[in-house]
Design a protein around this motif. Sequence first.
Motif, short mmCIF file in Angstrom:
data_model
loop_
_atom_site.label_atom_id
_atom_site.label_comp_id
_atom_site.label_asym_id
_atom_site.label_seq_id
_atom_site.Cartn_x
_atom_site.Cartn_y
_atom_site.Cartn_z
N ALA A 146 76.49 28.17 16.68
CA ALA A 146 75.26 27.61 17.26
C ALA A 146 74.08 28.46 16.80
CB ALA A 146 75.35 27.58 18.77
N ALA A 147 73.92 28.55 15.47
CA ALA A 147 72.87 29.38 14.86
C ALA A 147 73.03 30.84 15.27
CB ALA A 147 71.49 28.86 15.20
N VAL A 148 74.28 31.30 15.29
CA VAL A 148 74.60 32.66 15.73
C VAL A 148 74.97 33.56 14.56
CG1 VAL A 148 76.16 34.06 17.14
CG2 VAL A 148 75.38 31.84 17.98
N ALA A 149 75.94 33.13 13.74
CA ALA A 149 76.55 34.00 12.72
C ALA A 149 75.60 34.19 11.55
CB ALA A 149 77.88 33.41 12.27
N SER A 200 51.24 36.18 19.68
CA SER A 200 52.38 37.02 20.09
C SER A 200 52.57 36.81 21.59
CB SER A 200 52.13 38.49 19.77
OG SER A 200 50.95 38.95 20.41
N PRO A 201 53.80 36.89 22.06
CA PRO A 201 54.08 36.61 23.47
C PRO A 201 53.91 37.85 24.34
CG PRO A 201 56.12 37.01 22.32
CD PRO A 201 55.03 37.12 21.28
N ASP A 202 53.89 37.62 25.63
CA ASP A 202 53.97 38.71 26.60
C ASP A 202 55.43 39.13 26.81
OD1 ASP A 202 51.09 38.89 27.54
OD2 ASP A 202 51.52 36.78 27.88
N ILE A 203 56.32 38.15 26.70
CA ILE A 203 57.75 38.40 26.81
C ILE A 203 58.44 37.50 25.79
CG2 ILE A 203 59.80 38.38 28.29
CD1 ILE A 203 57.84 38.46 30.71
N GLN A 204 59.36 38.06 25.04
CA GLN A 204 60.13 37.30 24.06
C GLN A 204 61.61 37.41 24.40
OE1 GLN A 204 59.61 38.66 20.02
NE2 GLN A 204 61.28 37.42 19.20
N VAL A 205 62.31 36.29 24.37
CA VAL A 205 63.74 36.27 24.63
C VAL A 205 64.47 36.16 23.29
CG1 VAL A 205 65.61 35.24 25.99
CG2 VAL A 205 63.23 35.04 26.77
N ILE A 206 65.49 36.99 23.08
CA ILE A 206 66.24 37.02 21.83
C ILE A 206 67.73 37.02 22.15
CG2 ILE A 206 64.44 38.16 20.47
CD1 ILE A 206 65.86 40.81 20.92
N ALA A 207 68.54 36.61 21.17
CA ALA A 207 69.99 36.68 21.39
C ALA A 207 70.74 36.42 20.10
CB ALA A 207 70.45 35.71 22.48
N LYS A 208 70.94 35.19 19.71
CA LYS A 208 71.93 34.80 18.72
C LYS A 208 71.86 35.63 17.43
CE LYS A 208 71.89 30.09 20.56
NZ LYS A 208 73.26 29.92 21.08
N GLY A 209 70.73 35.63 16.77
CA GLY A 209 70.60 36.39 15.54
C GLY A 209 70.49 37.89 15.74
N LEU A 210 70.40 38.32 17.00
CA LEU A 210 70.33 39.75 17.29
C LEU A 210 71.63 40.44 16.92
CD1 LEU A 210 68.93 42.23 18.56
CD2 LEU A 210 69.77 41.42 20.79
N GLY A 211 72.75 39.88 17.37
CA GLY A 211 74.04 40.49 17.10
C GLY A 211 74.92 39.69 16.17
N GLY A 212 74.47 38.52 15.76
CA GLY A 212 75.19 37.74 14.76
C GLY A 212 76.58 37.30 15.17
N GLY A 213 76.88 37.36 16.47
CA GLY A 213 78.20 36.95 16.95
C GLY A 213 79.24 38.05 16.90
N TYR A 214 78.89 39.21 16.40
CA TYR A 214 79.88 40.29 16.32
C TYR A 214 80.21 40.86 17.70
CZ TYR A 214 79.71 40.17 11.27
OH TYR A 214 79.82 39.76 9.97
N GLN A 215 79.26 40.79 18.61
CA GLN A 215 79.47 41.13 20.02
C GLN A 215 78.51 40.27 20.84
OE1 GLN A 215 81.51 44.37 21.62
NE2 GLN A 215 82.47 42.87 20.28
N PRO A 216 78.84 39.99 22.10
CA PRO A 216 77.89 39.25 22.94
C PRO A 216 76.69 40.13 23.28
CG PRO A 216 80.14 39.19 23.84
CD PRO A 216 80.10 40.25 22.79
N ILE A 217 75.49 39.68 22.89
CA ILE A 217 74.28 40.44 23.21
C ILE A 217 73.07 39.53 23.16
CG2 ILE A 217 73.87 41.18 20.80
CD1 ILE A 217 72.89 43.90 22.04
N GLY A 218 72.16 39.78 24.07
CA GLY A 218 70.86 39.13 24.11
C GLY A 218 69.88 40.12 24.70
#
Length: 443
Positions: A39-42, A262-280
């Motif tokens: 899902a646009a992770v790896a 630019s935002p005040d708060i940005q949410v990140i996840a999928k491309g952060l860890g590329g699926g190698y571990q669960p992280i956001g």
Amino acid sequence: MTHIVHRNLREAPPVAVSGRGIWLRDASGHEVIDGSGGAAVACLGHGHPHVIQAMKDQIDRLCYAHTALFTAGSAEQLADMLVGHAPGGLTHAYFVSSGSEGMEAALKIARQWALESGQPQRTKFIARRQSYHGNTLGALAAGGNAMRRAPYAPILSDAFSHVSPCFAYRDRRDSETDADYVARLAAELEAEFQRLGPQNVIAFCAETVVGATLGCATALPGYFPAMKAVCERHGALLILDEVMSGMGRTGTLHAWEQEGVSPDIQVIAKGLGGGYQPIGGILVHGHVIEALTQGSGTFKHGHTYQAHPVACAAALAVQEVIRDENLLDNVQAMGALLEQGLHDRLGNHARVGDIRGRGLFWAIELVTDRAAKSTFEPALAVNERVKKEAFARGLACYPMGGTIDGKHGDHVILAPPYVTNANEIAMIVERFGDAVDAAVAGL
């Protein structure tokens, strides 16, 4: 018989047994191109040696330490890499285990900002229809995905209201210029602030590039500056959800870099860890952190596995690869090839109404008539037909129904890993085009 609760309780999926580069293999030996990165992770594909080694090294040193007592070196290094240079004023990072947890953290820190800055009356959030911000109850309430919300609507918070997305393909009027349409959307957001009471709104939440619900819908030029201007006029925050579109997916590390805000708060996840571990996680502007620091001095939120040492080590290694292998350049170059390939193969297809996206994040919207933009009957599940035809041809893609209103509309997403090369892009386009042909044949 399976004892796992799968997404489809009537049909068990194939068992994935190995992955290398952009390829996956199932237990039957069938090999497929991971054309959507799950899902646009790896984002790095599978089995990257630098990431694997970093995880092994971290496991040898330390697997877990609770953040009530300790911080971990890998978490500190990851934060330094992401916000040590304060991009767009973002100065602090908070790491969790998923995008949904990241959105929950964003909502909570935004509410706490309101309290700590002496504005306890701010209790409302505005988001957009046909958006998706996660599957936990707070994130689901923030999102506007009608199909996912429906079963849980009676237990969702009423702190959230929704305005129109920027979806020019379907919602811009024939009489409107791009600037006219943006102005109309800004007026709609202003009207919602006024309806709620401007002093009562904490933040406006939006996906910088809308992911699964609308299918890679990009904003028109000037849209996000106009939305941010409304927020700033009323002292509210801008929260940008880049769980799917961020961390390089659209060709810049942050998708907002291409929007002039630019935002005040940005949410990140999928491309952060590329699926190698669960992280956001969330990246937070200095002025938000300053309010908490000068107030209670704490963030009143926490998870057992936040800033997990192994997850942070994996994400740090993923980000090092993106930097050291100049993968943002490759995303831009291969994204241009994918865009051109899709237009060459499907641009005049009778059942393809729109091709949209940015970087290595593209979708097609399927229609029965290009001129009328009419949709297939939902019962036909045309998006799922494309998925099955593609898989049979050795390509994994990401289908979704309910594009327009949670029920009607079909689109399919392609989001290949950042390491994809030109030959692989050509294979993806060929297999995908054949799958679309087969899926709509006779409809």
